[in-house]
Design a protein around this motif. Sequence first.
Motif, mmCIF file in Angstrom:
data_model
loop_
_atom_site.group_PDB
_atom_site.id
_atom_site.type_symbol
_atom_site.label_atom_id
_atom_site.label_comp_id
_atom_site.label_asym_id
_atom_site.label_seq_id
_atom_site.Cartn_x
_atom_site.Cartn_y
_atom_site.Cartn_z
ATOM 1 N N ILE A 27 10.326 -3.632 -7.084
ATOM 2 C CA ILE A 27 9.772 -3.377 -5.878
ATOM 3 C C ILE A 27 8.768 -2.262 -6.524
ATOM 4 C CG2 ILE A 27 9.753 -2.121 -3.537
ATOM 5 C CD1 ILE A 27 12.286 -3.569 -3.250
ATOM 6 N N ALA A 28 9.186 -1.367 -7.186
ATOM 7 C CA ALA A 28 8.374 0.004 -7.669
ATOM 8 C C ALA A 28 7.200 -0.687 -8.502
ATOM 9 C CB ALA A 28 9.279 0.907 -8.518
ATOM 10 N N GLU A 29 7.507 -1.617 -9.312
ATOM 11 C CA GLU A 29 6.460 -2.186 -10.061
ATOM 12 C C GLU A 29 5.297 -2.769 -9.185
ATOM 13 O OE1 GLU A 29 8.024 -4.576 -13.191
ATOM 14 O OE2 GLU A 29 8.823 -2.724 -14.523
ATOM 15 N N GLU A 30 5.786 -3.334 -8.192
ATOM 16 C CA GLU A 30 4.812 -4.312 -7.427
ATOM 17 C C GLU A 30 3.933 -3.213 -6.595
ATOM 18 O OE1 GLU A 30 5.068 -7.426 -3.967
ATOM 19 O OE2 GLU A 30 6.837 -7.025 -4.955
ATOM 20 N N ILE A 31 4.530 -2.254 -6.010
ATOM 21 C CA ILE A 31 3.844 -1.202 -5.214
ATOM 22 C C ILE A 31 2.600 -0.718 -6.462
ATOM 23 C CG2 ILE A 31 5.548 0.491 -5.545
ATOM 24 C CD1 ILE A 31 3.139 0.097 -2.555
ATOM 25 N N LEU A 32 3.461 -0.361 -7.612
ATOM 26 C CA LEU A 32 2.233 0.450 -8.626
ATOM 27 C C LEU A 32 1.122 -0.603 -8.908
ATOM 28 C CD1 LEU A 32 1.839 2.536 -10.731
ATOM 29 C CD2 LEU A 32 3.270 1.251 -12.187
ATOM 30 N N GLN A 33 1.447 -1.948 -9.076
ATOM 31 C CA GLN A 33 0.198 -2.804 -9.300
ATOM 32 C C GLN A 33 -0.571 -2.926 -8.179
ATOM 33 O OE1 GLN A 33 2.087 -6.452 -10.424
ATOM 34 N NE2 GLN A 33 2.929 -5.720 -12.167
ATOM 35 N N PHE A 34 0.010 -2.764 -6.996
ATOM 36 C CA PHE A 34 -0.780 -3.004 -5.868
ATOM 37 C C PHE A 34 -1.893 -1.704 -5.724
ATOM 38 C CE2 PHE A 34 -1.688 -1.845 -1.221
ATOM 39 C CZ PHE A 34 -2.328 -3.034 -0.923
ATOM 40 N N TYR A 35 -1.092 -0.452 -5.995
ATOM 41 C CA TYR A 35 -1.880 0.844 -6.174
ATOM 42 C C TYR A 35 -2.878 0.729 -7.083
ATOM 43 C CZ TYR A 35 -2.697 5.901 -7.266
ATOM 44 O OH TYR A 35 -3.111 7.022 -7.460
ATOM 45 N N ASN A 36 -2.651 0.508 -8.293
ATOM 46 C CA ASN A 36 -3.615 0.333 -9.275
ATOM 47 C C ASN A 36 -5.035 -0.399 -8.870
ATOM 48 O OD1 ASN A 36 -2.378 2.083 -11.096
ATOM 49 N ND2 ASN A 36 -1.099 0.381 -11.909
ATOM 50 N N LYS A 37 -4.686 -1.629 -8.244
ATOM 51 C CA LYS A 37 -5.862 -2.604 -7.654
ATOM 52 C C LYS A 37 -6.593 -1.843 -6.756
ATOM 53 C CE LYS A 37 -6.779 -7.128 -6.080
ATOM 54 N NZ LYS A 37 -6.196 -8.295 -5.527
ATOM 55 N N GLN A 38 -5.913 -1.018 -5.858
ATOM 56 C CA GLN A 38 -6.697 -0.275 -4.718
ATOM 57 C C GLN A 38 -7.574 0.568 -5.251
ATOM 58 O OE1 GLN A 38 -6.615 -1.966 -1.474
ATOM 59 N NE2 GLN A 38 -5.385 -3.334 -2.964
ATOM 60 N N THR A 39 -7.042 1.384 -6.361
ATOM 61 C CA THR A 39 -7.936 2.490 -6.910
ATOM 62 C C THR A 39 -9.193 1.986 -7.493
ATOM 63 O OG1 THR A 39 -7.005 2.589 -8.984
ATOM 64 C CG2 THR A 39 -5.911 3.887 -7.322
ATOM 65 N N SER A 40 -9.311 0.734 -7.793
ATOM 66 C CA SER A 40 -10.473 0.220 -8.272
ATOM 67 C C SER A 40 -11.418 -0.359 -7.273
ATOM 68 C CB SER A 40 -10.124 -0.779 -9.209
ATOM 69 O OG SER A 40 -9.451 -0.424 -10.512
ATOM 70 N N ILE A 41 -11.076 -0.284 -6.063
ATOM 71 C CA ILE A 41 -11.663 -0.981 -4.946
ATOM 72 C C ILE A 41 -12.235 0.105 -3.864
ATOM 73 C CG2 ILE A 41 -11.648 -2.550 -3.113
ATOM 74 C CD1 ILE A 41 -9.675 -4.229 -4.865
ATOM 75 N N HIS A 42 -11.245 1.001 -3.416
ATOM 76 C CA HIS A 42 -11.383 1.767 -2.291
ATOM 77 C C HIS A 42 -11.524 3.115 -2.582
ATOM 78 C CE1 HIS A 42 -10.358 -1.354 0.563
ATOM 79 N NE2 HIS A 42 -9.038 -1.679 0.039
#
Length: 227
Positions: A20-35
């Motif tokens: 779960i921690a890795e999943e939220i981390l991947q999601f976060y990293n993607k968001q930082t390149s968009i938002h």
Amino acid sequence: MFSIKLIDFKPTRKSSNTLIAEEILQFYNKQTSIHADEFIALSIKQWIIEHKKTEQQILKLLQLQGVSPKYSCILGFCFEFGIGLQRRNPASAFQFYQHAAANNDGFALVQLGKFYRLGRSVPFSRLKAVELYQKSAALGHPQGALKFSRYISKPKVIFHYHQKAAEKGLKKAQCEMIKWCLVGETTLRDKHTSLRWLLRISRNNYQEEINLPKFMRMVFKNKKPRG
């Protein structure tokens, strides 16, 4: 003669909490390149709700991953925006960002630059902020490229950084590309290219970053956008 015994190696199975921690981390990293920041925070909170967790649970899971540099930036973000906390903690956020930045985390460098630019938890230093933005841009992070472009005077160089950031999906940079195509500076005026960026933004539901009807009118009327 010596015989070699082959050992059947099986990787240790990751716990559900680690996954779960890795999943939220991947999601976060993607968001930082968009938002932008505010929308990253909103996206994370929405992700937590959709996964039927609480902010406190997610923060605890991230903290349980230890002092791994890859988790330092997201922990800094949680402390900066008060995700899982009763109140924001900029001082702790700055420390987490420092740890991540020391390991060449592009977004952590951008966040540190913001702290110096605003004089938050550290003395104000425009020079230090620009230095951090430039380092982030050199690492290829779209947020760093866009931030650093604001301190450059040459249009062609600004366009170069905007294009790089836009191609990686950063919304604000894509909006800048629309403006470049409309204004015609550095590049030839190109309504088709401008429309392509508009369609790309609309398909990804980027409406919080851009007033689509307004930009559509500008494309077809070929007017220079303000601001």
